[in-house]
Design an enzyme around this catalytic site. Structure first.
Site, short mmCIF file in Angstrom:
data_model
loop_
_atom_site.label_atom_id
_atom_site.label_comp_id
_atom_site.label_asym_id
_atom_site.label_seq_id
_atom_site.Cartn_x
_atom_site.Cartn_y
_atom_site.Cartn_z
N TRP A 148 0.95 -1.46 0.10
CA TRP A 148 -0.07 0.06 -0.02
C TRP A 148 0.82 1.28 -0.18
O TRP A 148 0.17 2.20 0.02
CB TRP A 148 -0.93 0.14 1.22
CG TRP A 148 -0.24 -0.41 2.50
CD1 TRP A 148 -0.56 -1.57 3.11
CD2 TRP A 148 0.57 0.37 3.35
NE1 TRP A 148 0.14 -1.68 4.28
CE2 TRP A 148 1.02 -0.39 4.54
CE3 TRP A 148 1.06 1.64 3.20
CZ2 TRP A 148 1.91 0.13 5.64
CZ3 TRP A 148 1.78 2.31 4.21
CH2 TRP A 148 2.36 1.05 5.61
N ASN A 149 2.12 1.11 -0.01
CA ASN A 149 2.91 2.61 -0.01
C ASN A 149 3.16 3.12 -1.28
O ASN A 149 3.00 4.42 -1.16
CB ASN A 149 4.30 2.28 0.90
CG ASN A 149 5.19 1.14 0.09
OD1 ASN A 149 4.67 0.35 -0.74
ND2 ASN A 149 6.51 1.42 0.34
N LYS A 160 -2.67 -7.77 -7.96
CA LYS A 160 -3.62 -7.49 -6.88
C LYS A 160 -2.85 -6.40 -5.96
O LYS A 160 -1.82 -6.75 -5.56
CB LYS A 160 -3.54 -8.85 -6.19
CG LYS A 160 -4.68 -8.79 -5.03
CD LYS A 160 -4.58 -9.90 -3.78
CE LYS A 160 -3.46 -9.40 -2.79
NZ LYS A 160 -3.91 -8.08 -2.07
N GLY A 213 6.49 -6.68 -0.66
CA GLY A 213 5.87 -6.60 0.53
C GLY A 213 6.87 -6.99 1.78
O GLY A 213 7.66 -6.99 1.55
N SER A 214 6.07 -7.47 2.67
CA SER A 214 6.87 -7.64 4.21
C SER A 214 7.64 -9.09 4.10
O SER A 214 7.04 -9.91 3.18
CB SER A 214 6.06 -7.75 5.21
OG SER A 214 4.88 -8.79 5.10
N GLU A 246 10.32 -8.80 -3.59
CA GLU A 246 11.10 -7.33 -3.07
C GLU A 246 10.34 -7.20 -1.69
O GLU A 246 9.28 -6.75 -1.60
CB GLU A 246 10.70 -6.27 -3.90
CG GLU A 246 11.08 -6.55 -5.42
CD GLU A 246 10.85 -5.53 -6.49
OE1 GLU A 246 11.03 -4.33 -6.01
OE2 GLU A 246 10.13 -5.87 -7.77
N LEU A 247 11.19 -7.37 -0.69
CA LEU A 247 10.69 -7.32 0.63
C LEU A 247 11.20 -6.21 1.56
O LEU A 247 11.64 -5.28 0.84
CB LEU A 247 11.15 -8.56 1.43
CG LEU A 247 10.77 -10.08 0.73
CD1 LEU A 247 11.07 -11.10 0.89
CD2 LEU A 247 9.22 -10.03 0.18
N CYS A 268 10.22 1.26 1.46
CA CYS A 268 10.81 0.21 1.75
C CYS A 268 12.34 0.36 2.05
O CYS A 268 13.06 0.04 2.90
CB CYS A 268 10.95 -1.06 0.60
SG CYS A 268 11.36 -0.47 -1.03
N GLU A 305 11.85 -3.32 11.12
CA GLU A 305 11.62 -2.25 10.23
C GLU A 305 10.51 -1.58 10.80
O GLU A 305 9.30 -2.10 10.87
CB GLU A 305 11.22 -2.87 8.66
CG GLU A 305 10.79 -2.06 7.78
CD GLU A 305 10.18 -2.53 6.70
OE1 GLU A 305 9.78 -3.45 6.50
OE2 GLU A 305 10.49 -2.01 5.31
P1 NAD Z 1 2.14 -7.17 3.21
O1 NAD Z 1 3.46 -8.21 3.06
O2 NAD Z 1 1.48 -7.01 4.31
O3 NAD Z 1 1.41 -7.19 2.02
C1 NAD Z 1 1.72 -6.88 0.89
C2 NAD Z 1 0.74 -7.55 -0.37
O4 NAD Z 1 0.55 -8.90 -0.04
C3 NAD Z 1 -0.72 -7.00 0.01
O5 NAD Z 1 -1.30 -6.91 -1.53
C4 NAD Z 1 -1.31 -7.95 0.83
O6 NAD Z 1 -2.63 -7.96 0.50
C5 NAD Z 1 -0.76 -9.24 0.19
N1 NAD Z 1 -0.79 -10.65 1.00
C6 NAD Z 1 -1.07 -10.63 2.39
N2 NAD Z 1 -1.02 -11.79 2.58
C7 NAD Z 1 -0.72 -12.60 1.63
C8 NAD Z 1 -0.50 -13.94 1.41
N3 NAD Z 1 -0.75 -14.91 2.41
N4 NAD Z 1 -0.28 -14.46 0.19
C9 NAD Z 1 -0.25 -13.57 -0.95
N5 NAD Z 1 -0.38 -12.10 -0.63
C10 NAD Z 1 -0.70 -11.80 0.37
O7 NAD Z 1 3.18 -5.86 3.24
P2 NAD Z 1 2.53 -4.10 3.15
O8 NAD Z 1 2.31 -4.12 4.78
O9 NAD Z 1 1.24 -3.88 2.45
O10 NAD Z 1 3.64 -3.36 2.90
C11 NAD Z 1 4.98 -2.87 3.54
C12 NAD Z 1 5.87 -4.08 3.37
O11 NAD Z 1 6.39 -3.79 1.72
C13 NAD Z 1 7.08 -3.62 4.14
O12 NAD Z 1 7.89 -4.36 4.70
C14 NAD Z 1 8.08 -2.86 2.92
O13 NAD Z 1 9.39 -2.88 3.13
C15 NAD Z 1 7.73 -3.57 1.67
N6 NAD Z 1 8.01 -3.12 0.70
C16 NAD Z 1 9.00 -3.58 -0.16
C17 NAD Z 1 9.69 -2.96 -1.43
C18 NAD Z 1 10.88 -3.36 -2.13
O14 NAD Z 1 11.08 -3.11 -3.21
N7 NAD Z 1 11.82 -4.26 -1.47
C19 NAD Z 1 8.93 -1.86 -1.75
C20 NAD Z 1 7.80 -1.52 -0.99
C21 NAD Z 1 7.23 -2.15 0.13
#
Ligand code: NAD
Length: 469
Positions: free
Chosen positions: A141-142, A165, A216-217, A238-239, A272, A369
Site C-alpha cells: 500500500w505504500n 492484486k 511486501g513484507s 522485493e521485501l 522500503c 522495520e
Molecule cells: P504485506 O506483506 O502485508 O502485503 C503485501 C501484499 O501482499 C498486499 O497486497 C497483501 O494484501 C498481500 N498479501 C497478504 N497476505 C498474503 C498471502 N498470504 N499471500 C499472498 N499475498 C498476500 O506488506 P504491506 O504491509 O502491504 O507493505 C509494507 C511492506 O512492503 C514493508 O515491509 C516494506 O518494506 C515492503 N516493501 C518492499 C519494497 C521493495 O521493493 N523491496 C517496496 C515497497 C514495500
C-alpha cells in the site's frame, strides 16, 4: 474520468471492501471483495489473452507507449485518488503517477537480444527469449501505482499477461489505473483483482500462474514463496528493508540534514528503502539529533490534499499501532524523543514525526522495520562498530554513507551488505539499474533489462552452420 464507480463484479462477497481515508479515518468508498474462486476464470482469460499478446512485439511497443500517454493524461484524477486512499501529499502522488508512466515508456523501448554462441564446432546455438505466461503481481500500500507498474510494465513488455492484486488498503487508484489502461491495452492483458486474504494466497498458488512477482513484507514474502512452490512458478520477491545511514566524521551536518531527513520521512517513512537507522560519530551525535529534530518539529503535517502538507498520515490503523508500539517500547527502555514520540491529537492516522535518541541498540525500533515516521539516531565510537551495526540485521535492501571525502565514503559503502548503496543521498533509483535486496530483503532482480529478463525464459536452438559441409 470517474474516481468512483459502482463496483459490481461476479464472485465478490456480499459486503464490499471499505476503503478508509487515512487523513480522516473515515470510509469514503469501496471496492469489490473478490474471493479466490473467481481466480480460475480470471487466470483462464489471462492465458487466452497471452496467446495473442505474445505474438506481436511491435504491437506491444505501440500499446505500452499509448499506455504511458493515457496514464499521463489521467494524472490529476489518479493522483487525487491515490492521496485520498494512501495519504501521501498530492505532489508525491503526482510524482508517483509520473513514474508509473515513465516505467511504461522505458520498458516499451526494451527488447531482449537474440544471441548466437559458436564454440568451434560446426553447429551454433541461438538463444532466444520467450515469455512465461500469466504473471501474478502482488503489491503493498505504500506506492500502489508505481510498484504495480514496476511489475506489470516489464512483464507486459516481455510478452506476458498480468493479474495484479493491490493491497486491500489501497485498491481504488489501481482500479482507476486499470480502467485507464483498458482504453489502450487489449482485453484481459492486464486484470486487477481486489479483496481481502486469502485472495493473494489464492493467486500466488494458482496453477495457471507462471511467475509470482511480489512486493511486501518478509513474512508475507515467505508465505508467497511457499504458495508458489506448489506449481513451481518463478518467484521474484522485493521485501522489507532496515536501511542504515552511516555518517562519517567529516560530514557537514548542516549541508546534509535536509536530505537525510527526507530520506527517512518521505511518504511518512513508509518506503522500503527509507533510512530507518542513523549511525553518527559520538562527537557529532547531539548536533545531528538536533538538526533532525528541528526539522521533525517544524515540518507541516496534515491531510495530503492540503497544499501546505509535506508529511501525511500513516496509511492504516494497524500500521499506526505498530509504529506507536515500537516508539513506546524504545521510550520504555530508556530512549528519549528529541521530537514527537506520540500520535497527533486529530482525526486520522497521524503520528508526530519522531527522532529518538539514547535508544538501546537491541531495541526493536532499531532491529526491525518500523515503516513509519520514527527514526532512531545512534552514536558510534569506531567505524568498524558502525559497519557491523549497519550489517547486523536480517535485512539487506540498501544503505548509505555520508561524508565530505566521497572516495572514503565509497570505500565504507563497499562494506555494506545490501543491494544498493548510496553516497551522500539515499533511495534514488534510475529506471535502468537493477534493483535487488540481499538476505531477507529479496530474491530475484527487478529494474532495467534485468527486470525484463526476469519475465522471460531462454529458448535455445542448436543448428548446423550454414554452407557446404
Ligand atoms: P504485506 O506483506 O502485508 O502485503 C503485501 C501484499 O501482499 C498486499 O497486497 C497483501 O494484501 C498481500 N498479501 C497478504 N497476505 C498474503 C498471502 N498470504 N499471500 C499472498 N499475498 C498476500 O506488506 P504491506 O504491509 O502491504 O507493505 C509494507 C511492506 O512492503 C514493508 O515491509 C516494506 O518494506 C515492503 N516493501 C518492499 C519494497 C521493495 O521493493 N523491496 C517496496 C515497497 C514495500
Amino acid at each position: 474520468m470517474p474516481t468512483s464507480e459502482p463496483h459490481r463484479v461476479p464472485g465478490h462477497r456480499a459486503a464490499p471492501l471499505p476503503v478508509v481515508d487515512p487523513a480522516t479515518a473515515e470510509v469514503f468508498d469501496e471496492a469489490p471483495d473478490q474471493q479466490p474462486d473467481t481466480l480460475d476464470a480470471v487466470v483462464d482469460r489471462s492465458r487466452r489473452a497471452w496467446h495473442r499478446w505474445r505474438a506481436d512485439p511491435d504491437a506491444r511497443t505501440t500499446a505500452l507507449l499509448a499506455a504511458a500517454d493515457a496514464v499521463e493524461a489521467a494524472g490529476d484524477d489518479l493522483a487525487r485518488l491515490l492521496t485520498r486512499e494512501q495519504g501521501k501529499p498530492l505532489a508525491e502522488s503526482h510524482a508517483e503517477t509520473a513514474r508509473t508512466a515513465a516505467r511504461l515508456r522505458y520498458f516499451a523501448g526494451l527488447a531482449p537480444r537474440t544471441r548466437r554462441i559458436a564454440d568451434g564446432r560446426p553447429v551454433h546455438s541461438e538463444i532466444r527469449w520467450r515469455p512465461l505466461g500469466p504473471v501474478a503481481a502482488i503489491v503493498p500500500w505504500n506506492f500502489p501505482l508505481q510498484l504495480a507498474a514496476a511489475k506489470f510494465a516489464p512483464a507486459l513488455a516481455a510478452g506476458n499477461t498480468v493479474v495484479l492484486k493491490p493491497s486491500p488498503f489501497t485498491p481504488l487508484a489501481t482500479r482507476l489505473l486499470a480502467s485507464v489502461l483498458a482504453t489502450v491495452l487489449p482485453e484481459d492483458v492486464l486484470t486487477v483483482v481486489t479483496g481481502r486474504e486469502p485472495l493473494g494466497a489464492g493467486l500466488a498458488s494458482h496453477p495457471g500462474i507462471r511467475h509470482v512477482t511480489f512486493t511486501g513484507s518478509v513474512p508475507t514474502g515467505r508465505a508467497v514463496a511457499g504458495a508458489a512452490a506448489a506449481s513451481l512458478a518463478r518467484v521474484t520477491l522485493e521485501l522489507g528493508g532496515n536501511d542504515a545511514a552511516v555518517l562519517l566524521d567529516d560530514v557537514e551536518v548542516d549541508r546534509i540534514a535536509d536530505r537525510l531527513f527526507w530520506a527517512a520521512f518521505r511518504n511518512c517513512g513508509q518506503v522500503c528503502m527509507a533510512v530507518k537507522r542513523v549511525y553518527v560519530p559520538a562527537r557529532l551525535h547531539a548536533r545531528v539529533v538536533e538538526a533532525l529534530a528541528e526539522r521533525a518539529r517544524t515540518v507541516t503535517v496534515g491531510p495530503g490534499l492540503d497544499p501546505d502538507t509535506r508529511l501525511g498520515p500513516v496509511n492504516n490503523a494497524p500500521q499506526l499501532a505498530r509504529v506507536e508500539e515500537l516508539a513506546q517500547r524504545a521510550l520504555a527502555a530508556g530512549a528519549r524523543a528529541a521530537a514527537g514520540g506520540h500520535r497527533l491529537d486529530r482525526p486520522g492516522w497521524f503520528f508526530a514525526p519522531t527522532i529518538l535518541t539514547d535508544v538501546p541498540p537491541d531495541s526493536p525500533v532499531v532491529t526491525e522495520e518500523q515503516f513509519g515516521p520514527v527514526l532512531p539516531v545512534l552514536p558510534y565510537r569506531s567505524l568498524d562498530e558502525a559497519v557491523d551495526a549497519a550489517n547486523g540485521t536480517g535485512f539487506g535492501l540498501g544503505g548509505s554513507v555520508w561524508g565530505t571525502d566521497t572516495d572514503r565514503a565509497a570505500a565504507v559503502a563497499d562494506r555494506l551488505e545490501c543491494g544498493t548503496a548510496w553516497i551522500n543521498h539515499h533511495a534514488e533509483l534510475s529506471l535502468a539499474q537493477p534493483f535487488a535486496g540481499v538476505k531477507d530483503s529479496g530474491v530475484g532482480v527487478a529494474g532495467g533489462p534485468w527486470g525484463l529478463y526476469g519475465n522471460l525464459r531462454p529458448f535455445v536452438v542448436h543448428r548446423p552452420e550454414e554452407g557446404p559441409r
